[in-house]
Design an enzyme around this catalytic site. Structure first.
Site, PDB file in Angstrom:
ATOM      1  N   GLY A 130       0.772  -1.230   0.000  1.00 57.23           N
ATOM      2  CA  GLY A 130       0.000   0.000   0.000  1.00 57.23           C
ATOM      3  C   GLY A 130       0.804   1.281   0.000  1.00 57.23           C
ATOM      4  O   GLY A 130       0.227   2.365  -0.009  1.00 57.23           O
ATOM      5  N   GLU A 135       4.027  -6.580   2.365  1.00 57.69           N
ATOM      6  CA  GLU A 135       3.935  -7.190   1.031  1.00 57.69           C
ATOM      7  C   GLU A 135       3.680  -6.060   0.036  1.00 57.69           C
ATOM      8  O   GLU A 135       2.553  -5.832  -0.389  1.00 57.69           O
ATOM      9  CB  GLU A 135       2.849  -8.270   0.994  1.00 57.69           C
ATOM     10  CG  GLU A 135       1.540  -7.848   1.637  1.00 57.69           C
ATOM     11  CD  GLU A 135       0.482  -8.925   1.611  1.00 57.69           C
ATOM     12  OE1 GLU A 135       0.831 -10.112   1.651  1.00 57.69           O
ATOM     13  OE2 GLU A 135      -0.710  -8.556   1.559  1.00 57.69           O
ATOM     14  N   CYS A 136       4.738  -5.344  -0.289  1.00 60.73           N
ATOM     15  CA  CYS A 136       4.624  -4.143  -1.123  1.00 60.73           C
ATOM     16  C   CYS A 136       4.791  -4.489  -2.601  1.00 60.73           C
ATOM     17  O   CYS A 136       5.629  -5.320  -2.962  1.00 60.73           O
ATOM     18  CB  CYS A 136       5.712  -3.148  -0.748  1.00 60.73           C
ATOM     19  SG  CYS A 136       5.519  -2.513   0.919  1.00 60.73           S
ATOM     20  N   GLY A 137       4.029  -3.834  -3.431  1.00 54.41           N
ATOM     21  CA  GLY A 137       4.144  -4.016  -4.875  1.00 54.41           C
ATOM     22  C   GLY A 137       4.590  -2.736  -5.545  1.00 54.41           C
ATOM     23  O   GLY A 137       5.738  -2.574  -5.950  1.00 54.41           O
ATOM     24  N   ARG A 138       3.671  -1.773  -5.623  1.00 56.94           N
ATOM     25  CA  ARG A 138       3.904  -0.541  -6.395  1.00 56.94           C
ATOM     26  C   ARG A 138       5.207   0.152  -5.996  1.00 56.94           C
ATOM     27  O   ARG A 138       5.985   0.553  -6.855  1.00 56.94           O
ATOM     28  CB  ARG A 138       2.720   0.416  -6.167  1.00 56.94           C
ATOM     29  CG  ARG A 138       2.741   1.659  -7.035  1.00 56.94           C
ATOM     30  CD  ARG A 138       1.560   2.577  -6.716  1.00 56.94           C
ATOM     31  NE  ARG A 138       0.301   1.874  -6.777  1.00 56.94           N
ATOM     32  CZ  ARG A 138      -0.441   1.741  -7.873  1.00 56.94           C
ATOM     33  NH1 ARG A 138      -0.048   2.297  -9.001  1.00 56.94           N
ATOM     34  NH2 ARG A 138      -1.574   1.076  -7.831  1.00 56.94           N
ATOM     35  N   CYS A 161      -9.269   4.022 -30.612  1.00 60.27           N
ATOM     36  CA  CYS A 161     -10.382   4.815 -31.152  1.00 60.27           C
ATOM     37  C   CYS A 161     -11.327   5.209 -30.024  1.00 60.27           C
ATOM     38  O   CYS A 161     -12.531   4.912 -30.088  1.00 60.27           O
ATOM     39  CB  CYS A 161     -11.137   4.007 -32.194  1.00 60.27           C
ATOM     40  SG  CYS A 161     -10.071   3.241 -33.389  1.00 60.27           S
ATOM     41  N   TYR A 187       2.000  -2.079 -12.032  1.00 60.55           N
ATOM     42  CA  TYR A 187       0.601  -1.923 -12.446  1.00 60.55           C
ATOM     43  C   TYR A 187       0.534  -1.107 -13.740  1.00 60.55           C
ATOM     44  O   TYR A 187      -0.228  -0.140 -13.849  1.00 60.55           O
ATOM     45  CB  TYR A 187      -0.238  -1.258 -11.350  1.00 60.55           C
ATOM     46  CG  TYR A 187      -0.194  -1.979 -10.028  1.00 60.55           C
ATOM     47  CD1 TYR A 187      -0.879  -3.171  -9.841  1.00 60.55           C
ATOM     48  CD2 TYR A 187       0.547  -1.481  -8.960  1.00 60.55           C
ATOM     49  CE1 TYR A 187      -0.832  -3.841  -8.632  1.00 60.55           C
ATOM     50  CE2 TYR A 187       0.602  -2.139  -7.749  1.00 60.55           C
ATOM     51  CZ  TYR A 187      -0.097  -3.324  -7.592  1.00 60.55           C
ATOM     52  OH  TYR A 187      -0.051  -3.979  -6.397  1.00 60.55           O
TER      53      TYR A 187
END
Ligand SMILES: Cc1ncc(COP(=O)(O)O)c(C=O)c1O
Length: 412
Positions: A240, A276-279, A354, A383
């Site tokens: 987070g 548990e970090c991602g970004r 488009c 992400y």
């Protein structure tokens, strides 16, 4: 300890893009991942944690193999959220510790988590617990579990992406916890190792995040006392940590955050605290680069139409921001007629889809941009490709280029 957000190594990325342009037979569109920048950032982040705190990487942010290979020696393990991620990681990393979170786990996913040695499953409901216990009994094993709880916290400071603290499908609502704990007492095939919380993403305020962790740990202390829980060894406080795309110079103050963690140690009562970090781990290492196909005006607006779009790089649309970018001037021009462009102007950068929603940056000032230049979006390592709808309109996929990490020992 001084630690700022990782530097963006523009010179290295630009050199790579010039090389790629030299060999491109069609307009260039590519992701570039700076694995050395990733290695340095992840190492600094992991090393800043005091004893008793561990960093897992949430691979949903970016599960490309070179990214995982760079992170595996630096993180304590990986967090996975699907059977696909589990199979992918186990195919390439037989030993790396895994934790399995996420809603709606299927029977097949629960069973393979047990078979493939997942270290802890973060369980989302009593029904999921019952199904897991069933598979554990069938196999004659004990399933290691953290209960994910959706806590109501008084005065909770919200971010732009809330997974809990309010009605959401995630985790076990606090008022249902007593029933789950009572059920667990009668089911020794489940070992309760701890509690899991992930109430929000996009946290940019280090002090607020320390307060949130403090609230989690105090709550766990109260539950341990109230329910006599003596098998716990950890609290997972989720990921987070955000990335400030709107004001890139004002990033989450990780140094201040890490400096505040030892003060929480008293609350943790000997339990290991896992992130548990991602970004925050991978966003800074990635760049999405698009060759400009056209520059045009409509009414009072200037549009830069570039090769690619939100079907490759959905991050700005998903988060509702105008993504920062740089123009990389390219001097060669392949046509015998004039080159469209603007100087000292405000432009919107759009892709090839488009739909008027295919906008990556809006109303952004540029010194100059011409057809044939490259527009390069940083903070595109998390992400980004992995959340995009790649096959809409069947345009070619971008290239994916990984600038190698230096040898860690040599670089030290
Ligand atoms: C349970 C859980 N843990 C960790 C993460 C990673 O979050 P972030 O990338 O914001 O660190 C997510 C993201 O959705 C999540 O749902």
């Amino acid at each position: 300890m001084a630690m700022t957000a990782p530097e963006l190594r523009w010179t290295r990325v630009a050199a790579q893009l010039h090389d790629a342009l030299a060999s491109a037979s069609a307009p260039l569109c590519t992701y570039v991942y700076d694995l050395e920048a990733l290695r340095r950032h992840a190492a600094a982040t992991a090393h800043s944690l005091p004893p008793g705190f561990e960093l897992f990487y949430a691979i949903k942010a970016n599960s490309d193999l070179p990214i995982l290979q760079t992170l595996a020696p630096l993180a304590h393990g990986f967090e996975i959220s699907s059977g696909g991620e589990l199979a992918w990681v186990r195919e390439h990393f037989a030993e790396v510790p895994l934790i399995f979170s996420g809603p709606g786990k299927t029977d097949a996913e629960l069973a393979s988590a047990l078979d493939l040695g997942v270290e802890a499953l973060h369980v989302e409901s009593l029904h999921e617990l019952e199904r897991l216990a069933w598979f554990a009994r069938e196999r004659g094993v004990t399933a290691p579990v953290l209960l994910r709880v959706n806590l109501a916290i008084e005065g909770l400071q919200a971010t732009t992406l809330m997974m809990g603290g309010r009605p959401t499908p995630f985790g076990i609502a606090g008022d249902q916890l007593p029933a789950c704990l009572a059920w667990l007492r009668a089911h020794p095939e489940i070992r309760l190792r701890g509690f899991h919380f992930h109430l929000m993403s996009h946290q940019l305020d280090a002090a607020a995040h320390l307060r949130l962790l403090d609230a989690y740990l105090q709550q766990v202390r109260r539950w341990r006392a109230e329910y006599g829980l003596d098998t716990l060894d950890q609290v997972n406080v989720g990921g987070g940590i955000g990335v400030n795309y709107r004001e890139p110079e004002r990033q989450f103050d990780w140094a201040a955050f890490a400096a505040g963690l030892p003060a929480l140690s008293e609350q943790r009562d000997g339990l290991t605290v896992r992130f548990e970090c991602g970004r925050y781990i991978t966003a800074f290492c990635g760049y999405y680069a698009m060759e400009v196909i056209d520059v045009k005006h409509a009414f009072d607006r200037a549009f830069v139409v570039a090769c690619g779009g939100t079907h490759h790089f959905r991050t700005p649309y998903a988060q509702g921001h105008s993504h920062p970018f740089r123009v990389l001037p390219v001097e060669s021009w392949r046509y015998p007629f004039s080159r469209p462009g603007v100087s000292d102007a405000r432009v919107s950068v759009v892709g090839q889809l488009c739909t008027p929603k295919d906008i990556l940056a809006q109303d952004t000032p540029v010194d100059s941009v011409r057809a044939g230049d490259m527009v390069v979006f940083p903070y595109a390592g998390a992400y980004a490709w992995h959340i995009s709808h790649h096959d809409f309109l069947r345009h070619p996929h971008p290239r994916h280029c990984y600038l190698p990490a230096e040898d860690a020992d040599a670089a030290a």
